[in-house]
Design a protein around this motif. Sequence first.
Motif, short mmCIF file in Angstrom:
data_model
loop_
_atom_site.label_atom_id
_atom_site.label_comp_id
_atom_site.label_asym_id
_atom_site.label_seq_id
_atom_site.Cartn_x
_atom_site.Cartn_y
_atom_site.Cartn_z
N TYR A 61 -28.21 -5.86 -20.01
CA TYR A 61 -28.08 -4.72 -20.91
C TYR A 61 -28.15 -3.38 -20.18
CZ TYR A 61 -28.86 -1.78 -24.98
OH TYR A 61 -28.75 -0.81 -25.94
N ASP A 62 -29.06 -3.30 -19.23
CA ASP A 62 -29.26 -2.01 -18.59
C ASP A 62 -28.80 -1.94 -17.15
OD1 ASP A 62 -32.48 -1.64 -20.20
OD2 ASP A 62 -30.49 -1.02 -20.83
N LYS A 63 -28.53 -3.07 -16.53
CA LYS A 63 -28.37 -3.07 -15.08
C LYS A 63 -26.91 -3.03 -14.66
CE LYS A 63 -30.57 -3.26 -11.14
NZ LYS A 63 -31.52 -2.22 -10.73
N VAL A 64 -26.58 -1.97 -13.95
CA VAL A 64 -25.26 -1.85 -13.32
C VAL A 64 -25.49 -1.69 -11.83
CG1 VAL A 64 -23.19 -0.45 -13.10
CG2 VAL A 64 -24.19 -0.86 -15.35
N ILE A 65 -24.82 -2.53 -11.05
CA ILE A 65 -25.05 -2.53 -9.60
C ILE A 65 -23.77 -2.14 -8.89
CG2 ILE A 65 -25.78 -3.89 -7.62
CD1 ILE A 65 -27.10 -5.81 -9.66
N PHE A 66 -23.84 -1.10 -8.07
CA PHE A 66 -22.70 -0.66 -7.29
C PHE A 66 -22.75 -1.28 -5.90
CE2 PHE A 66 -20.51 2.78 -9.55
CZ PHE A 66 -21.37 2.93 -10.64
N GLY A 67 -21.60 -1.71 -5.41
CA GLY A 67 -21.50 -2.07 -4.01
C GLY A 67 -21.51 -0.80 -3.16
N PRO A 68 -21.62 -0.95 -1.85
CA PRO A 68 -21.74 0.21 -0.96
C PRO A 68 -20.43 0.95 -0.75
CG PRO A 68 -21.75 -1.80 0.32
CD PRO A 68 -21.79 -2.22 -1.13
N GLY A 69 -19.32 0.34 -1.15
CA GLY A 69 -18.03 1.02 -1.02
C GLY A 69 -17.24 0.57 0.20
N THR A 70 -15.92 0.60 0.05
CA THR A 70 -15.00 0.34 1.15
C THR A 70 -14.03 1.51 1.24
OG1 THR A 70 -15.08 -2.06 0.91
CG2 THR A 70 -13.18 -1.15 2.06
N SER A 71 -13.94 2.09 2.41
CA SER A 71 -13.01 3.20 2.63
C SER A 71 -11.66 2.63 3.07
CB SER A 71 -13.57 4.13 3.70
OG SER A 71 -12.64 5.15 3.99
N LEU A 72 -10.62 2.93 2.32
CA LEU A 72 -9.27 2.44 2.64
C LEU A 72 -8.45 3.56 3.27
CD1 LEU A 72 -7.04 0.27 2.45
CD2 LEU A 72 -6.47 1.21 0.21
N SER A 73 -7.94 3.29 4.46
CA SER A 73 -7.01 4.21 5.11
C SER A 73 -5.62 3.60 5.09
CB SER A 73 -7.42 4.46 6.57
OG SER A 73 -8.69 5.07 6.64
N VAL A 74 -4.61 4.42 4.86
CA VAL A 74 -3.23 3.95 4.85
C VAL A 74 -2.47 4.72 5.93
CG1 VAL A 74 -1.14 3.61 3.49
CG2 VAL A 74 -3.39 3.46 2.39
N ILE A 75 -1.94 3.97 6.87
CA ILE A 75 -1.24 4.57 8.00
C ILE A 75 0.25 4.66 7.71
CG2 ILE A 75 -0.77 4.31 10.48
CD1 ILE A 75 -3.29 2.43 10.49
N PRO A 76 0.84 5.83 7.91
CA PRO A 76 2.27 5.97 7.59
C PRO A 76 3.15 5.16 8.53
CG PRO A 76 1.35 8.05 8.36
CD PRO A 76 0.21 7.09 8.31
N ALA A 108 0.82 -1.21 0.00
CA ALA A 108 0.00 0.00 0.00
C ALA A 108 0.86 1.26 0.00
CB ALA A 108 -0.91 0.01 1.23
N HIS A 109 0.34 2.26 -0.69
CA HIS A 109 0.99 3.57 -0.74
C HIS A 109 0.01 4.58 -0.15
CE1 HIS A 109 2.73 7.22 -2.56
NE2 HIS A 109 3.85 6.52 -2.55
N MET A 110 0.56 5.65 0.38
CA MET A 110 -0.30 6.68 0.99
C MET A 110 -1.36 7.17 0.01
SD MET A 110 0.58 6.94 4.10
CE MET A 110 -0.33 8.42 4.56
N SER A 111 -0.99 7.28 -1.25
CA SER A 111 -1.92 7.79 -2.26
C SER A 111 -3.07 6.83 -2.56
CB SER A 111 -1.18 8.11 -3.56
OG SER A 111 -0.59 6.94 -4.06
N ASP A 112 -3.02 5.62 -2.01
CA ASP A 112 -4.11 4.65 -2.22
C ASP A 112 -5.30 4.91 -1.30
OD1 ASP A 112 -1.68 1.99 -2.60
OD2 ASP A 112 -2.64 3.23 -4.15
N ALA A 113 -5.14 5.78 -0.32
CA ALA A 113 -6.24 6.10 0.59
C ALA A 113 -7.39 6.72 -0.20
CB ALA A 113 -5.77 7.06 1.67
N ALA A 114 -8.54 6.06 -0.20
CA ALA A 114 -9.67 6.47 -1.03
C ALA A 114 -10.85 5.55 -0.74
CB ALA A 114 -9.31 6.40 -2.52
N GLU A 115 -11.95 5.80 -1.45
CA GLU A 115 -13.11 4.93 -1.39
C GLU A 115 -13.08 4.03 -2.61
OE1 GLU A 115 -15.42 5.63 1.13
OE2 GLU A 115 -16.90 4.08 0.65
N TYR A 116 -13.36 2.74 -2.42
CA TYR A 116 -13.31 1.77 -3.51
C TYR A 116 -14.68 1.13 -3.69
CZ TYR A 116 -8.28 2.32 -3.40
OH TYR A 116 -7.01 2.84 -3.47
N PHE A 117 -15.11 1.06 -4.94
CA PHE A 117 -16.42 0.50 -5.25
C PHE A 117 -16.27 -0.70 -6.18
CE2 PHE A 117 -19.15 3.67 -3.43
CZ PHE A 117 -18.38 4.82 -3.42
#
Lengths: 112, 116
Positions: free
Chosen positions: A97-112, A81-90
């Motif tokens: 044809y029409d259906k796209v389903i998003f997960g609720p998301g995972t928040s990634l924290s990177v500790i120095p 992991a790099h510090m710049s990887d801290a973000a929300e991931y979906f």
Amino acid sequence: AQSVTQLDSHVSVSEGTPVLLRCNYSSSYSPSLFWYVQHPNKGLQLLLKYTSAATLVKGINGFEAEFKKSETSFHLTKPSAHMSDAAEYFCVAKTSYDKVIFGPGTSLSVIP
Amino acid sequence: DVKVTQSSRYLVKRTGEKVFLECVQDMDHENMFWYRQDPGLGLRLIYFSYDVKMKEKGDIPEGYSVSREKKERFSLILESASTNQTSMYLCASSLQIGGLASYEQYFGPGTRLTVT
């Protein structure tokens, strides 16, 4: 019913250690699967996608994901992991044809 | 590079006002989408359009309408804004390859709307 589950709402790792973000999907069809990243106050950016070719997919910034049909999973990993990887991931599934389903998301924290 | 732009990054409106959110894409994509993003709920699809003047309801269309008069532009309209429409609104576009073929969506930076 079609759904995408991200098992962890928040993950915290130390810089330089591996990252694992988990995703499971439920679908009657063979889906196309995607991982997107969202940095604070930004739109979503595509990291990688699975489209029924190779089950191990490599994306940008050192991320990769493996499609496991038997486990209906598409977990995202990165060796270091790099510090710049801290973000929300979906995790996202496209199942028809029409259906796209998003997960609720995972928040990634990177500790120095 | 595909570029999706949204007319405002931040917007503050009063209850009952009519609100227009504009989205423009520069890659001749057939499909365009409007989502709202709320903490703990992820992204929810409001409306999408697969061609000019065509629109389809998403999962949460109530209180919203859309307009697509030109291929590159997709507008989201809040006819009478309410406080529960305070949210981050994301526009996206994608190329339609057809059928079950995969395609990725390209997102704009988002508009954070506050309704007071």
